[in-house]
Write an enzyme that holds these catalytic residues in place. Structure first.
Site, short mmCIF file in Angstrom:
data_model
loop_
_atom_site.label_atom_id
_atom_site.label_comp_id
_atom_site.label_asym_id
_atom_site.label_seq_id
_atom_site.Cartn_x
_atom_site.Cartn_y
_atom_site.Cartn_z
N GLU A 39 0.90 -1.18 0.23
CA GLU A 39 -0.06 0.17 -0.05
C GLU A 39 1.15 1.69 -0.25
OE1 GLU A 39 -3.80 0.45 1.70
OE2 GLU A 39 -4.27 -1.85 1.89
N HIS A 89 -1.88 -1.56 10.18
CA HIS A 89 -1.67 -2.32 10.17
C HIS A 89 -0.16 -3.26 11.10
CE1 HIS A 89 -3.38 -5.28 6.66
NE2 HIS A 89 -4.07 -3.87 6.36
#
Length: 427
Positions: free
Chosen positions: A59, A284
């Site tokens: 990402e 995350h």
């Protein structure tokens, strides 16, 4: 342990390879505190207690963020590759302390839909990114991926997309294993250890999960990496539904014929918050693995009946998901084509109405409705004839490939059983 160059030449010595993976959540204009977090991630890689051999990031949707990271960490991780793909890029990149000698990117056959702008997976062009490098004289294949997200746990419309992605990942990994390198695969797999996609990649990919392999883990954790209670970006609503979070980020490995591998540590080494800030590095958690790599003189690895059965079960479950996916795609295609036919009829009715004596205001209103209907008609036609046809072909292709591999595994299982009976008879 620290190994000098002289020690590394001694083929009896083990060496430690330190690896980190992190989904940085770097969506420009959407991800909170993105720029500050990217800088904090770079600083952590530079000043943290660990000197990593390989770092896998997902990402990283902004090229500017990638170039910033690459420049910032250049002294400790001088070699890097950013995998540009799709409309906005794959979002994945790999950093290495040793030169990257080869790169390859496999784009997933299925990866969501272009009209699902709120999800955006299709526009990212996700896939599997692969590099080769030699570290301490040991050849490595290093790979990272980011599977399609699960946006609705109760009604997952992308479940058959992840089947295709998991199968294509395991296929590519199996091909990579033939080059004789130690292989490391890390990333955000968007599936928990109970999901079929995890079993497909782990068992059919012949991989070891470093978390389950590790004797040392993060205290007080079961390895959860997303929507964890300690993460600043986890919502209260999410914690009520799932207080512990999910383990969806992994580091896998596969040993080679010349080197055996064992996980020494698999944990989450970074603090819960960016230093002197009230937010986390990402939504995350980073995952670290320290792998001990030891030379061996000969390859004594053989597949057991249990391993073959685990592969077979993973393929059978994925094949069943594909079958359900094909039925779902067929229904969706018919629905969109029906809507297209319905709008075509309405357009014909509109043309007939134009011949009537209507007021100017009504003509304008009907004209606007006609334009909207025409746009919807084009959308329904594209979905019913192009995109759902591509989706159907992608799932069908995977199902046929699964059938082929299942036939091979059936034969292999029979051969193993036959060898066992022969050995038993000899004894």
């Amino acid at each position: 342990m620290t190994v000098t160059e002289n020690n590394q030449k001694d083929d009896t010595m083990s060496i430690d390879i330190k690896v980190l993976t992190l989904n940085v959540w770097g969506i420009p204009g959407i991800s909170k505190n993105r720029e500050a977090r990217i800088e904090a991630i770079a600083n952590q890689l530079i000043t943290g207690p660990e000197e990593y051999d390989f770092v896998f990031l997902q990402e990283v949707w902004s090229r500017a963020d990638y170039y910033f990271l690459a420049t910032k960490v250049n002294k400790v991780l001088p070699f890097a590759h950013y995998f540009i793909n799709g409309f906005i890029g794959s979002g994945v990149c790999i950093f290495s302390r040793s030169p990257i000698t080869e790169v390859h990117f496999h784009k997933f056959t299925l990866n969501g839909f272009p009209h699902k702008l709120q999800h955006g997976d299709w526009w990212g062009g996700k896939g599997v990114a692969v590099c080769r490098s030699t570290r301490h004289g040991i050849p490595f294949t290093i790979a990272t991926t980011h599977l399609h997200a699960e946006y609705n746990k109760k009604n997952d419309e992308y479940v058959h997309h992840r089947v295709v992605q998991a199968f294509e990942t395991s296929q590519l990994i199996r091909f990579c294993q033939r080059n004789g390198d130690v292989l490391i695969l890390a990333g955000d797999f968007n599936c928990t250890p109970t999901d079929f996609a995890y079993r497909m990649i782990k068992f059919y990919g012949n991989l070891i999960d470093t978390y389950t392999d590790s004797p040392v883990k993060t205290p007080g954790s079961s390895g959860e990496t997303n929507e964890t209670p300690a993460n600043s970006f986890t919502s209260v609503k999410t914690l009520k539904e799932n207080p512990s979070g999910n383990r969806i980020d992994y580091i896998f490995y596969h040993a080679s014929a010349s080197h055996k591998v064992k996980t020494k540590v698999c944990d989450q080494p970074w603090p819960n918050r960016v230093p002197q800030q009230d937010f986390s590095f990402s939504d995350h958690e980073p995952v670290r693995a320290i792998l001990t790599v030891t030379p061996v003189k000969e390859d004594d690895s053989t597949e057991t009946v249990t391993e073959v059965q685990a592969q077979t079960d993973a393929l059978l479950e994925s094949s069943a998901v594909c079958e359900q996916g094909l039925k779902k795609v067929a229904v969706s295609r018919k629905l969109y084509l029906f809507l297209a036919i319905l709008l075509t009829i309405l357009e014909l009715v509109y043309l007939a109405v134009l011949s009537l004596d209507l007021s100017p205001g009504l003509r304008i209103a009907l004209g606007i409705l006609s334009l909207v209907a025409m746009a919807a008609l084009m959308y329904f036609l594209l979905m019913g004839t192009v995109f759902y046809h591509m989706e159907y072909n992608g799932v069908k292709s995977t199902k046929l490939a699964l059938k082929c591999h299942l036939e091979i595994l059936t034969k292999k299982n029979a051969q193993i059983e036959e060898r066992k009976r022969s050995l038993s008879f000899i004894k």
